[in-house]
Structure formats: structure tokens, C-alpha cells
Design a protein around this motif. Structure first.
Motif, short mmCIF file in Angstrom:
data_model
loop_
_atom_site.label_atom_id
_atom_site.label_comp_id
_atom_site.label_asym_id
_atom_site.label_seq_id
_atom_site.Cartn_x
_atom_site.Cartn_y
_atom_site.Cartn_z
N ALA A 1 36.94 -77.09 -1.52
CA ALA A 1 36.55 -77.31 -0.12
C ALA A 1 35.16 -77.90 0.03
O ALA A 1 34.79 -78.32 1.13
N THR A 2 34.37 -77.93 -1.03
CA THR A 2 33.00 -78.45 -0.91
C THR A 2 32.74 -79.61 -1.86
O THR A 2 31.61 -80.05 -2.00
N ARG A 3 33.79 -80.11 -2.50
CA ARG A 3 33.60 -81.13 -3.54
C ARG A 3 33.87 -82.53 -3.00
O ARG A 3 34.77 -82.73 -2.20
N GLY A 4 33.11 -83.48 -3.50
CA GLY A 4 33.35 -84.88 -3.16
C GLY A 4 32.42 -85.38 -2.08
O GLY A 4 31.77 -84.62 -1.37
N SER A 5 32.35 -86.70 -1.95
CA SER A 5 31.46 -87.33 -0.98
C SER A 5 32.26 -87.85 0.21
O SER A 5 32.25 -87.25 1.28
N GLY A 6 32.97 -88.95 0.02
CA GLY A 6 33.73 -89.52 1.13
C GLY A 6 35.09 -90.00 0.67
O GLY A 6 35.38 -90.05 -0.53
#
Length: 376
Positions: A41-46
């Protein structure tokens, strides 16, 4: 009949979340397990979501949340490394004329929207849990989990990503292969005037681009030849990305000024994979990146994964018999759509690696995106 059936979904990414929502809507009991405690749920940019992805998100009932959380636009700009705009091309509305051509959004926000929809569906969810063994017979699959518990299911959907342990466990030996490229990604504030994706070809990298993800945010990325990941300490990621982006003009100086936190920069190799032959063994069926993956040159990874979920759920909920014929029908519907996208995505990158200057990139992109206007 659906209410007596049980399905295990392995993996809580785009494909796993989507198929869970759709099967629960039909009254099928679903257990979803996800290896990560935080459900990613908190991983990645766009993420760039083109129309065919938005069409599936509408089917999932979450389009309004996506629309409110992302940034819709309808064109892509091609620029020189110094920022000079060379061409602006309207994007094809692959999801139909009633949806935007493209929506950019923060990847964690999309994941949270899907998580909320899975929770609301009534599915049973266990985080920090993996499937260890699959014991199949003609009627179902007995699964032993990493926490020592066991379950019995009519079907297992393996949506556990590129490195799928389930794929290997059922004897499918296909593995992802690097294409020779890698990408640096970061989320930053949105410079005034950034209202679409712009792509710069050339300079010290193959591609430098950005995509608006909200009123105040973008994600920016730079594509280069892949390097030994072990030789790039994570605490230098911001320095490494700035080293590339500082050579670009236009909005890039403002973007580069915000690339300061190494923990917010992601470095990933491009991979390709397509499982040949059927995507099932018995009552275990692959979906999403467990079955196929491609470089993000066409921004179709999540879209294809969610389309897998849509087609598989449609077949499962409309048939009284879950058998090899149904699972093969799923594969046949998907392979004719997935293969051209994987091949085109890889080809676009290979032309750049080979330095082919007269490659028909616009033509290949147009042909592939026109195919995706058709419903999966």
C-alpha cells in the motif's frame, strides 16, 4: 451454485485484487493471501493508466475514486533533450470515448482504492502469508500455507507477480528475462505547466519522461541501459538519477531539484516474459504478471493484468463447469491480445538499444493501441 464454490487468490496486486472483487460480486467465496504485510500500500511512485485500464476499473466499481484521485489528460508530447517541444500527439481513447485517454496517479493511491474495494467485497484476506504446497485432484486443490494452516479450494488463481512461486510450484518453468534496459522513477511536486506526459529521446539516457499524477504531483522517470544492481548502493539512488536528469531542459531543472531523497527513488530492470501454451495446470490458473510481463514502453502492464482478471471472472461466473476447456478458453482469449503488446513493448526498447533511427515507433504504437480499443 456460485455460492458453494471457493477460490484462493494468491497475490494482492492489480490482477489479484481485481479478480477478487469480481468473483465476490458473483457470490463466490474468495480467500486472498498476500506475502507483504503492508499489502504493497505504500510502494511505488506513479502509474500511467490508459483507457483500457480505466474501462476495467469502471467494471470494478472504482472509477469515480480513480477519477477523483488521478490526473486525466489526452495527449503526449515529444521533446528534444533541451526541452523544446517537437510534436504533440493526441492519445487514442482505448477505453472508449466516454473515458479519458489516460489518467496518471500515484501508485499507492490506486492500490489503496483496490484494497478498500476488496475489503468491502467481503473477501477473506490474510497478509504476510504465502502458499507453500498445492495438492490437486479432479475436484479441487488442497493448499498448505506458510502459517501452518490448510485450505481446500475449487480453484487457485496465481496472481503473485513476475517472480511467481506458484507458477514454479505447478511446473511452469518460464522465467522473466531482462531486456537490457532499466528505469529510474521518483515522485515529485508537479511543475506549473505540466499537464500531460512529455518524453525526451536522446541525451545521456534513452528516454526522460514524466506524467502528472494529481493537481500537485508527478512521477518522473529516466530509462537507460541496465547496470549491475549490486554495484549501485541504494543510498546513492538520488545522486544517480540526478546525474542523468540534470542534462535535460524544459521542466527538468525544477524536477531535478526535488530528487534528493534516495529512499523515494526506485531502480528497476525491464523484463519480458510470456508463458507459452496454457496458463493453467489442473485447477491452478495464472493471471497478470505471473503469466506475462513487458517493459512499460506502452504503459500496459497493469492494464493487461486487470484485463486478465476481467476475462477470467467473466468465464468463471458464466459457466457451471470449471474444467480444462474453460481455462483453455481463457488463455486463448488473452494470448491473442497480450502477445502483440508484449512484443511491441519489447521491440520499441530494442530499436533504441540497437540505435535504429528510422524505426516506425509511432506506427507500431498506433497499431497496438488500436487493437486495445476492442473489448478484451
Amino acid at each position: 451454485m456460485n455460492r458453494d464454490r471457493t477460490v484462493l487468490v494468491v497475490g494482492g496486486g492489480a490482477a489479484g485484487n481485481a479478480v477478487t472483487i469480481l468473483l465476490r460480486r458473483a457470490g463466490i467465496a474468495v480467500d486472498l493471501i498476500e506475502a507483504k504485510d503492508d499489502w504493497n500500500a505504500t510502494r511505488g511512485s506513479g502509474i500511467t493508466l490508459q483507457g483500457n485500464a480505466l474501462r476495467v476499473l469502471r467494471e470494478l466499481g472504482v472509477w469515480k475514486q480513480v477519477e477523483a484521485s488521478g490526473y486525466g489528460f489526452g495527449s503526449v508530447g515529444i521533446t528534444a533533450p533541451d526541452g523544446t517541444v517537437l510534436h504533440v500527439q493526441d492519445d487514442l481513447r482505448t477505453g472508449g470515448d466516454d473515458l479519458p485517454a489516460t489518467v496518471g496517479m500515484q501508485r499507492p493511491r490506486l492500490q489503496q482504492i483496490l484494497i478498500d474495494a476488496v475489503r468491502a467485497s467481503g473477501a477473506s484476506v490474510r497478509l504476510g502469508t504465502t502458499a507453500e504446497t498445492f495438492d490437486q485432484d479432479a475436484d479441487g486443490v488442497s493448499v498448505r500455507f506458510s502459517d501452518g494452516t490448510e485450505g481446500r479450494y475449487d480453484l487457485v488463481v496465481a496472481a503473485d507477480g513476475l517472480g511467481s512461486a506458484t507458477r514454479a510450484a505447478i511446473g511452469i518453468t518460464t522465467e522473466p528475462e531482462p531486456t537490457g534496459m532499466a528505469i529510474w522513477r521518483v515522485a515529485t511536486p508537479r511543475p506549473a505547466g505540466v499537464t500531460r506526459t512529455d518524453l525526451a529521446y536522446g541525451g545521456p539516457a534513452y528516454i526522460a519522461g514524466y506524467c502528472p499524477t494529481g493537481e500537485d504531483s508527478i512521477y518522473a522517470y529516466v530509462v537507460e541501459g541496465n547496470r549491475d544492481r549490486a554495484a549501485i548502493p541504494p543510498d546513492t539512488y538520488a545522486d544517480e538519477m540526478r546525474r542523468l536528469t540534470r542534462h535535460y531542459g524544459g521542466h527538468w531543472p525544477e524536477i531535478t531539484a526535488h530528487i534528493t531523497d534516495a529512499a523515494r527513488v526506485n531502480y528497476t530492470w525491464f523484463d519480458r516474459m510470456l508463458v507459452e501454451g496454457s496458463w493453467h495446470r489442473g485447477r491452478v490458473v495464472l493471471a497478470g504478471d505471473a503469466a506475462h510481463c513487458c517493459p512499460p514502453t506502452l504503459a500496459q502492464g497493469a492494464a493487461l493484468s486487470m484485463e486478465d482478471a476481467l476475462v477470467l471472472a467473466e468465464l468463471l461466473t458464466s459457466s457451471g463447469t470449471w474444467d480444462d476447456a474453460l481455462f483453455q478458453a481463457y488463455h486463448e482469449r488473452r494470448i491473442t491480445r497480450v502477445r502483440p503488446v508484449v512484443e511491441a513493448s519489447v521491440q520499441i526498447g530494442q530499436w533504441q538499444l540497437d540505435g535504429v533511427r528510422d524505426a516506425d515507433v509511432p506506427g507500431l504504437m498506433a497499431r497496438t493501441m488500436t487493437l486495445l480499443r476492442e473489448r478484451p
